[in-house]
Write a protein that holds these residues in place. Sequence first.
Motif, PDB file in Angstrom:
ATOM      1  N   ASP A 185      48.943  25.619  35.518  1.00 16.59           N
ATOM      2  CA  ASP A 185      48.627  26.894  36.140  1.00 16.59           C
ATOM      3  C   ASP A 185      49.926  27.530  36.661  1.00 16.59           C
ATOM      4  N   PRO A 186      50.205  28.808  36.332  1.00 14.91           N
ATOM      5  CA  PRO A 186      49.434  29.626  35.406  1.00 14.91           C
ATOM      6  C   PRO A 186      49.602  29.146  33.971  1.00 14.91           C
ATOM      7  N   GLY A 187      48.590  29.377  33.174  1.00 12.08           N
ATOM      8  CA  GLY A 187      48.597  28.950  31.780  1.00 12.08           C
ATOM      9  C   GLY A 187      47.293  28.270  31.442  1.00 12.08           C
ATOM     10  N   GLY A 188      47.322  27.458  30.379  1.00 10.06           N
ATOM     11  CA  GLY A 188      46.153  26.676  30.024  1.00 10.06           C
ATOM     12  C   GLY A 188      45.279  27.274  28.949  1.00 10.06           C
ATOM     13  N   THR A 189      45.379  28.578  28.685  1.00 11.97           N
ATOM     14  CA  THR A 189      44.683  29.229  27.579  1.00 11.97           C
ATOM     15  C   THR A 189      45.690  30.123  26.872  1.00 11.97           C
ATOM     16  N   PRO A 190      45.428  30.554  25.629  1.00  9.56           N
ATOM     17  CA  PRO A 190      46.380  31.433  24.950  1.00  9.56           C
ATOM     18  C   PRO A 190      46.708  32.702  25.748  1.00  9.56           C
ATOM     19  N   LEU A 191      45.685  33.345  26.305  1.00 10.31           N
ATOM     20  CA  LEU A 191      45.931  34.559  27.085  1.00 10.31           C
ATOM     21  C   LEU A 191      46.696  34.245  28.365  1.00 10.31           C
ATOM     22  N   ALA A 192      46.270  33.195  29.059  1.00 14.45           N
ATOM     23  CA  ALA A 192      46.940  32.831  30.306  1.00 14.45           C
ATOM     24  C   ALA A 192      48.393  32.421  30.065  1.00 14.45           C
ATOM     25  N   ARG A 219      44.943  32.692  36.240  1.00 16.06           N
ATOM     26  CA  ARG A 219      44.140  31.619  36.838  1.00 16.06           C
ATOM     27  C   ARG A 219      42.643  31.846  36.607  1.00 16.06           C
ATOM     28  N   ALA A 220      42.196  33.077  36.743  1.00 19.43           N
ATOM     29  CA  ALA A 220      40.786  33.376  36.514  1.00 19.43           C
ATOM     30  C   ALA A 220      40.380  33.041  35.078  1.00 19.43           C
ATOM     31  N   GLN A 221      41.242  33.386  34.122  1.00 20.79           N
ATOM     32  CA  GLN A 221      40.960  33.076  32.719  1.00 20.79           C
ATOM     33  C   GLN A 221      40.977  31.564  32.487  1.00 20.79           C
ATOM     34  N   TRP A 233      45.151  38.058  51.869  1.00 20.39           N
ATOM     35  CA  TRP A 233      44.939  38.671  50.556  1.00 20.39           C
ATOM     36  C   TRP A 233      44.818  37.579  49.490  1.00 20.39           C
ATOM     37  N   ILE A 234      45.676  36.578  49.584  1.00 30.36           N
ATOM     38  CA  ILE A 234      45.606  35.467  48.636  1.00 30.36           C
ATOM     39  C   ILE A 234      44.263  34.759  48.761  1.00 30.36           C
ATOM     40  N   ALA A 235      43.814  34.561  49.985  1.00 28.06           N
ATOM     41  CA  ALA A 235      42.528  33.898  50.212  1.00 28.06           C
ATOM     42  C   ALA A 235      41.378  34.704  49.610  1.00 28.06           C
ATOM     43  N   GLU A 236      41.449  36.021  49.718  1.00 28.06           N
ATOM     44  CA  GLU A 236      40.404  36.858  49.138  1.00 28.06           C
ATOM     45  C   GLU A 236      40.401  36.775  47.618  1.00 28.06           C
ATOM     46  N   LEU A 237      41.582  36.776  47.024  1.00 25.86           N
ATOM     47  CA  LEU A 237      41.672  36.612  45.577  1.00 25.86           C
ATOM     48  C   LEU A 237      41.140  35.238  45.157  1.00 25.86           C
ATOM     49  N   GLU A 238      41.462  34.223  45.939  1.00 23.53           N
ATOM     50  CA  GLU A 238      40.966  32.884  45.633  1.00 23.53           C
ATOM     51  C   GLU A 238      39.435  32.866  45.644  1.00 23.53           C
ATOM     52  N   ARG A 239      38.843  33.512  46.618  1.00 22.92           N
ATOM     53  CA  ARG A 239      37.383  33.533  46.696  1.00 22.92           C
ATOM     54  C   ARG A 239      36.767  34.340  45.560  1.00 22.92           C
ATOM     55  N   ARG A 240      37.327  35.520  45.311  1.00 23.09           N
ATOM     56  CA  ARG A 240      36.688  36.453  44.381  1.00 23.09           C
ATOM     57  C   ARG A 240      36.994  36.154  42.919  1.00 23.09           C
ATOM     58  N   ALA A 241      38.218  35.731  42.619  1.00 26.95           N
ATOM     59  CA  ALA A 241      38.631  35.584  41.221  1.00 26.95           C
ATOM     60  C   ALA A 241      38.578  34.153  40.715  1.00 26.95           C
ATOM     61  N   VAL A 242      38.562  33.175  41.628  1.00 24.03           N
ATOM     62  CA  VAL A 242      38.652  31.772  41.215  1.00 24.03           C
ATOM     63  C   VAL A 242      37.421  30.982  41.661  1.00 24.03           C
TER      64      VAL A 242
END
Length: 229
Positions: A45-52, A89-91, A130-139
């Motif tokens: 992370d980041p990574g793990g998929t072609p798009l990521a 990370r979301a992907q 802000w990071i915590a909000e992204l963690e909750r919403r996107a991950v």
Amino acid sequence: MSAAILAHPRFISLEGGEGAGKSTAIASLRDTLQRRGHEVVLTRDPGGTPLAEKIRALILDNRQTLRGEGAEDEPLSAEAELLLVFAARAQHVREVVRPALQRGAFVVSDRFTDSSYAYQGDGRGLDPAWIAELERRAVGLRPGLTLLLDLDVREGRARTSGRDLGPDRIESEQDEFFERVRAGFRRRAAAEPERFRVIDAARPPGEVGAAVAAALEAWLDAACREPAR
């Protein structure tokens, strides 16, 4: 995605600064889990998929700027860096991590959201809320176990200076940046002792690998002893 964050017991992350020896430690985690008969998925992370992975390459581009036809050089802002990391990370979670956990595999990730708090939060100075909000919403997912390889910044930089490849965009930062990152990791570990295990990464690789394996074994044994809920 739900705003709830699940700490999954089969999700393990490895964190640390530059030159901490994560590759050796990840191999030790994999071998320990496989000896116990578990399927293991190794990812990063980041990574793990072609798009990521494409997003990762953009984040780490050592040219320091993003260039477009007819456009002036455009530095990557700290805010854009954070959002790119979370897009990857979301992907990654949707395509790799969750499917592996759902089928019963252990997932071992080279870095995860703790790195965003340390690098973009403590290192870049972005708001951790802000990071915590992204963690909750996107991950919506957090490792059940995080192993932090702790190493003096100067020693870590000395290790990476011997690599054949040149430093990437993050590795090109100054020591002061990495001191803030290290302090951020250590604060997170102190705040969540039930999840973090801190490993002294100044020792020889074999000793670090053995310490990582021992920490994992102890954590697995303790999890097995917990009463069913």
